[in-house]
Every structure is written in structure tokens, then in C-alpha cells.
Design a protein around this motif. Structure first.
Motif, PDB file in Angstrom:
ATOM      1  N   ASN A 104     -30.824  23.012  -2.258  1.00 11.14           N
ATOM      2  CA  ASN A 104     -29.686  23.503  -1.486  1.00 11.14           C
ATOM      3  C   ASN A 104     -28.926  22.379  -0.771  1.00 11.14           C
ATOM      4  O   ASN A 104     -27.963  22.648  -0.058  1.00 11.14           O
ATOM      5  N   GLY A 105     -29.359  21.141  -0.971  1.00 16.23           N
ATOM      6  CA  GLY A 105     -28.648  20.003  -0.397  1.00 16.23           C
ATOM      7  C   GLY A 105     -28.865  19.804   1.088  1.00 16.23           C
ATOM      8  O   GLY A 105     -28.056  19.152   1.748  1.00 16.23           O
ATOM      9  N   LEU A 106     -29.980  20.317   1.617  1.00 14.02           N
ATOM     10  CA  LEU A 106     -30.256  20.164   3.042  1.00 14.02           C
ATOM     11  C   LEU A 106     -31.318  19.104   3.339  1.00 14.02           C
ATOM     12  O   LEU A 106     -31.401  18.616   4.463  1.00 14.02           O
ATOM     13  N   VAL A 107     -32.107  18.752   2.323  1.00 16.67           N
ATOM     14  CA  VAL A 107     -33.180  17.764   2.490  1.00 16.67           C
ATOM     15  C   VAL A 107     -33.122  16.747   1.360  1.00 16.67           C
ATOM     16  O   VAL A 107     -32.879  17.103   0.211  1.00 16.67           O
ATOM     17  N   ASN A 108     -33.330  15.489   1.732  1.00 14.43           N
ATOM     18  CA  ASN A 108     -33.495  14.416   0.751  1.00 14.43           C
ATOM     19  C   ASN A 108     -34.970  14.136   0.579  1.00 14.43           C
ATOM     20  O   ASN A 108     -35.710  14.071   1.568  1.00 14.43           O
ATOM     21  N   ARG A 109     -35.391  13.953  -0.663  1.00 10.03           N
ATOM     22  CA  ARG A 109     -36.764  13.547  -0.979  1.00 10.03           C
ATOM     23  C   ARG A 109     -36.675  12.103  -1.441  1.00 10.03           C
ATOM     24  O   ARG A 109     -36.034  11.804  -2.447  1.00 10.03           O
ATOM     25  N   ILE A 110     -37.308  11.226  -0.685  1.00 11.08           N
ATOM     26  CA  ILE A 110     -37.244   9.796  -0.984  1.00 11.08           C
ATOM     27  C   ILE A 110     -38.599   9.348  -1.518  1.00 11.08           C
ATOM     28  O   ILE A 110     -39.614   9.478  -0.831  1.00 11.08           O
ATOM     29  N   VAL A 111     -38.602   8.853  -2.750  1.00 11.26           N
ATOM     30  CA  VAL A 111     -39.838   8.387  -3.385  1.00 11.26           C
ATOM     31  C   VAL A 111     -39.812   6.868  -3.406  1.00 11.26           C
ATOM     32  O   VAL A 111     -38.870   6.253  -3.912  1.00 11.26           O
ATOM     33  N   LEU A 113     -48.363   6.273  -4.190  1.00  9.72           N
ATOM     34  CA  LEU A 113     -46.994   6.754  -4.100  1.00  9.72           C
ATOM     35  C   LEU A 113     -46.706   7.248  -2.677  1.00  9.72           C
ATOM     36  O   LEU A 113     -47.520   7.931  -2.070  1.00  9.72           O
ATOM     37  N   ARG A 114     -45.551   6.874  -2.157  1.00 11.91           N
ATOM     38  CA  ARG A 114     -45.139   7.321  -0.822  1.00 11.91           C
ATOM     39  C   ARG A 114     -43.858   8.131  -0.968  1.00 11.91           C
ATOM     40  O   ARG A 114     -42.894   7.684  -1.590  1.00 11.91           O
ATOM     41  N   VAL A 115     -43.868   9.332  -0.396  1.00  9.37           N
ATOM     42  CA  VAL A 115     -42.711  10.224  -0.442  1.00  9.37           C
ATOM     43  C   VAL A 115     -42.376  10.633   0.986  1.00  9.37           C
ATOM     44  O   VAL A 115     -43.255  11.010   1.752  1.00  9.37           O
ATOM     45  N   GLU A 116     -41.102  10.536   1.338  1.00  8.50           N
ATOM     46  CA  GLU A 116     -40.646  10.963   2.650  1.00  8.50           C
ATOM     47  C   GLU A 116     -39.541  11.998   2.485  1.00  8.50           C
ATOM     48  O   GLU A 116     -38.825  12.006   1.483  1.00  8.50           O
ATOM     49  N   TYR A 117     -39.422  12.827   3.500  1.00  6.55           N
ATOM     50  CA  TYR A 117     -38.391  13.857   3.517  1.00  6.55           C
ATOM     51  C   TYR A 117     -37.531  13.667   4.752  1.00  6.55           C
ATOM     52  O   TYR A 117     -38.032  13.346   5.827  1.00  6.55           O
ATOM     53  N   GLU A 118     -36.226  13.852   4.571  1.00  2.53           N
ATOM     54  CA  GLU A 118     -35.308  13.779   5.702  1.00  2.53           C
ATOM     55  C   GLU A 118     -34.165  14.751   5.469  1.00  2.53           C
ATOM     56  O   GLU A 118     -33.870  15.128   4.333  1.00  2.53           O
ATOM     57  N   LEU A 119     -33.513  15.157   6.555  1.00  2.00           N
ATOM     58  CA  LEU A 119     -32.363  16.028   6.424  1.00  2.00           C
ATOM     59  C   LEU A 119     -31.172  15.244   5.886  1.00  2.00           C
ATOM     60  O   LEU A 119     -30.984  14.078   6.232  1.00  2.00           O
ATOM     61  N   THR A 120     -30.385  15.878   5.046  1.00  2.00           N
ATOM     62  CA  THR A 120     -29.132  15.289   4.579  1.00  2.00           C
ATOM     63  C   THR A 120     -28.112  15.430   5.717  1.00  2.00           C
ATOM     64  O   THR A 120     -28.402  16.023   6.759  1.00  2.00           O
ATOM     65  N   CYS A 135     -36.273  22.211  11.757  1.00  2.00           N
ATOM     66  CA  CYS A 135     -36.474  21.817  13.163  1.00  2.00           C
ATOM     67  C   CYS A 135     -37.328  20.560  13.259  1.00  2.00           C
ATOM     68  O   CYS A 135     -37.006  19.643  14.020  1.00  2.00           O
ATOM     69  N   VAL A 136     -38.397  20.511  12.499  1.00  2.00           N
ATOM     70  CA  VAL A 136     -39.286  19.342  12.523  1.00  2.00           C
ATOM     71  C   VAL A 136     -38.563  18.113  11.981  1.00  2.00           C
ATOM     72  O   VAL A 136     -38.665  17.018  12.542  1.00  2.00           O
ATOM     73  N   LEU A 137     -37.789  18.285  10.904  1.00  2.00           N
ATOM     74  CA  LEU A 137     -37.091  17.149  10.304  1.00  2.00           C
ATOM     75  C   LEU A 137     -35.901  16.667  11.128  1.00  2.00           C
ATOM     76  O   LEU A 137     -35.387  15.573  10.886  1.00  2.00           O
ATOM     77  N   LEU A 138     -35.467  17.453  12.111  1.00  2.00           N
ATOM     78  CA  LEU A 138     -34.410  16.974  13.010  1.00  2.00           C
ATOM     79  C   LEU A 138     -34.873  15.747  13.792  1.00  2.00           C
ATOM     80  O   LEU A 138     -34.066  14.951  14.245  1.00  2.00           O
ATOM     81  N   GLU A 139     -36.198  15.587  13.913  1.00  2.00           N
ATOM     82  CA  GLU A 139     -36.764  14.429  14.617  1.00  2.00           C
ATOM     83  C   GLU A 139     -36.707  13.156  13.775  1.00  2.00           C
ATOM     84  O   GLU A 139     -36.886  12.071  14.294  1.00  2.00           O
ATOM     85  N   GLY A 140     -36.496  13.292  12.463  1.00  2.00           N
ATOM     86  CA  GLY A 140     -36.401  12.128  11.582  1.00  2.00           C
ATOM     87  C   GLY A 140     -37.246  12.280  10.330  1.00  2.00           C
ATOM     88  O   GLY A 140     -37.827  13.334  10.072  1.00  2.00           O
TER      89      GLY A 140
END
Length: 122
Positions: free
Chosen positions: A73-80, A86-93, A39-44
Motif C-alpha cells: 500500500n506504499g506506507l512502509v519501506n522494506r530495506i534489505v 541478512l539484515r532487514v529494516e522497516y520504515e514508514l514512507t 505507531c511504532v514505526l513513527l519512532e523510526g
């Protein structure tokens, strides 16, 4: 405690998830914080700290475990990002983003049941 992969319970779970798309889908989003994270990641895109701020009652360990599970499970991307620090972001696939209408319907249904139960209690 690890669960034996050959236990009857594990065999039943495997059978259901392989033969019932609804069960497979529920297994992907089951877990105390999984749906809340989605739900939170639906915002971006969000960084780990921003996710923690959005979900103040989740522990760091639990958030980390659930993010790894969502990624597996292929629902979230982890971007490093190769920066210091180091900066890491998470977003929905794309598959994760397809949860939005499902989440909205669950929200609507949940509110209806809560309202119905409140009327019974009063």
C-alpha cells in the motif's frame, strides 16, 4: 476462503474506495495490527525482531502479513542490507509519515470516547 472478486460485496468495496477518499484511507490502515505497526514505526526504522518486541501480542505470521500489506500500500519501506546474516529494516514512507497527525487525532478522540464511556458506566 477466498472471496470472489465479482461478488456484490467486493464491487461495493471497490466502488467506495474509488469514489470516497475517506473509505480508501480507512482501507489502507484497517487491520488489527496495522495502526499499531504504524505507531511504532513513527519512532523510526526498526528490524523485524524489534517490531515483535514492541508488539508482543502479535504473532510472527500476522506481523509479516501486515508488513507486506503496508509495503504493498506504499506506507512502509522494506530495506534489505546485503550482509550475512541478512539484515532487514522497516520504515514508514513519506506517505506513511503523513499518518502522524491522523494517529494523534485518533488517539485524542479515542481517549475522549473512553473517558465519556467510563463516566456513563460509573
Amino acid at each position: 476462503m477466498a472471496v470472489k472478486q465479482t461478488s456484490t460485496n467486493q464491487e461495493n468495496k471497490k466502488f467506495l474506495s474509488e469514489n470516497c477518499p475517506e473509505i480508501f484511507a480507512i482501507q489502507l490502515i484497517s487491520g488489527q495490527w496495522i495502526l499499531a505497526i504504524c505507531c511504532v514505526l513513527l519512532e523510526g526504522k526498526l528490524r523485524f525482531g524489534q517490531l515483535r518486541e514492541s508488539l508482543p501480542n502479535v504473532t510472527e505470521r500476522m506481523l509479516t502479513l501486515h508488513l507486506k500489506q503496508l509495503e504493498a500500500n506504499g506506507l512502509v519501506n522494506r530495506i534489505v542490507y546485503p550482509e550475512v546474516p541478512l539484515r532487514v529494516e522497516y520504515e514508514l514512507t513519506e506517505n506513511g509519515k503523513k499518518l502522524q497527525p491522523v494517529i494523534k487525532e485518533l488517539e485524542k478522540w479515542g481517549q475522549q470516547v473512553m473517558d465519556s464511556n467510563a463516566k456513563k458506566d460509573s
